[in-house]
Scaffold this motif. Structure first.
Motif: not given
Length: 319
Positions: A7-13
């Protein structure tokens, strides 16, 4: 394996936990962007006893370097995922959706791919068994350590690199034998190598095998098609680099028509907005220090890109 939606939308992967990926992750985490590194396994140099050419880290075992980098990254709040990225797509909203090998489906606003390469060795019996012990590929990483010994260079698919490697190793020792291994050495290259003190041996290499002991350690025998045997202390070879670029191609990043590698600009940005790449996956010649620098450069550029997106969303670009 059942799918688990993160459910997390990461700033950077960051995909890849080697020198480039870890450095990028630390830069992004320190800039307070929510960052996850997807670490799918040991880096390219994992079989080596030590890494070289990195100030203050010269002689450090690769596993210690990686462990230290991971501890620094998580110390700044970064999250590590013990998995590989197996597929990727752009969402209608312009984000990135990455499927992981552990069944997770995760999203990110930006992605850095630092997945490295595989070194494809010539198909010679015994060569792979000596990899990273008596068989090496990088003269800058391992040449100094075999200075003054008997060195053999075996030609491979990367013909021009093989010739360059044979000449460069001559700076470390007076005894360099270049086994052409079936590819044609031009008269000009043959004359230059010979004049520089490199001995040339034609014919295919049939096998590499241990050959007794000496004061410096185990000697190695290179057995040629015609029956000749070259005895040496160390072997160098120029393997074919196979980039782990499936995620980059899945996301539509353009390749350089000359090299076939995914094209990046001076900041590591690909042709896809929000997608960067760094390290060996786009530069097979990059050493640890080079890959780390490229990761840092890309991450700094990513922070600017992410900041601009946030400011635009907040209305900061209105007059």
């Amino acid at each position: 394996m059942s799918e688990v939606v993160d459910t997390t939308t990461w700033d950077a992967l960051v995909i890849g936990g080697g020198a480039a990926g870890l450095t990028a992750g630390i830069v992004l985490a320190r800039a307070r962007f929510a960052t996850m590194i997807v670490d799918g396994g040991p880096p390219r140099n994992a079989p080596a006893e030590a890494m070289h050419g990195f100030p203050t880290r010269d002689g450090m075992p690769p596993e210690e370097f990686v462990a230290t980098g991971k501890a620094e990254f998580t110390g700044y709040g970064g999250i590590l995922a013990r998995a590989s990225a197996v597929d990727a797509r752009r969402t209608p909203e312009g984000e990135f959706e990455i499927r992981l090998s552990d069944g997770r489906l995760t999203r990110a606003r930006s992605v850095l791919v630092a997945t490295g390469i595989t070194d494809e060795l010539p198909d010679i019996p015994g060569l792979a068994q000596g990899w990273a012990t008596v068989v090496h590929h990088c003269p800058h990483c391992h040449g100094y350590e075999v200075r003054g010994t008997n060195v053999a260079v075996i030609g491979g698919a990367m013909a021009a690199v093989s010739i360059h490697l044979a000449a460069l190793m001559r700076r470390h020792t007076k005894s360099v034998t270049f086994c052409a291994n079936g590819f044609e050495v031009s008269d000009a290259d043959r004359q230059r190598l010979t004049a520089y003190g490199v001995r040339l041996v034609d014919g295919l290499v049939r096998a590499v095998a241990p050959e007794g002991d000496c004061a410096r350690g185990e000697l190695t025998a290179i057995r040629l098609e015609g029956g000749e045997t070259v005895i040496c202390d160390a072997i160098f070879v120029a393997p074919r680099p196979i980039p782990h670029d499936s995620i980059l191609t899945a996301l539509g990043a353009n390749a350089d028509p000359a090299s076939g590698l995914i094209a990046v600009d001076s900041q590591g940005a690909t042709s896809v907005p929000g997608l960067w790449a760094a390290g060996n996956v786009v530069n097979p010649r990059a050493q640890v220090v080079t890959a780390a620098g490229a990761g840092s450069t890309a991450a700094v550029n990513m922070t600017g890109w992410l900041l601009e997106k946030e400011m635009s969303a907040a209305g900061g670009d209105r007059p």
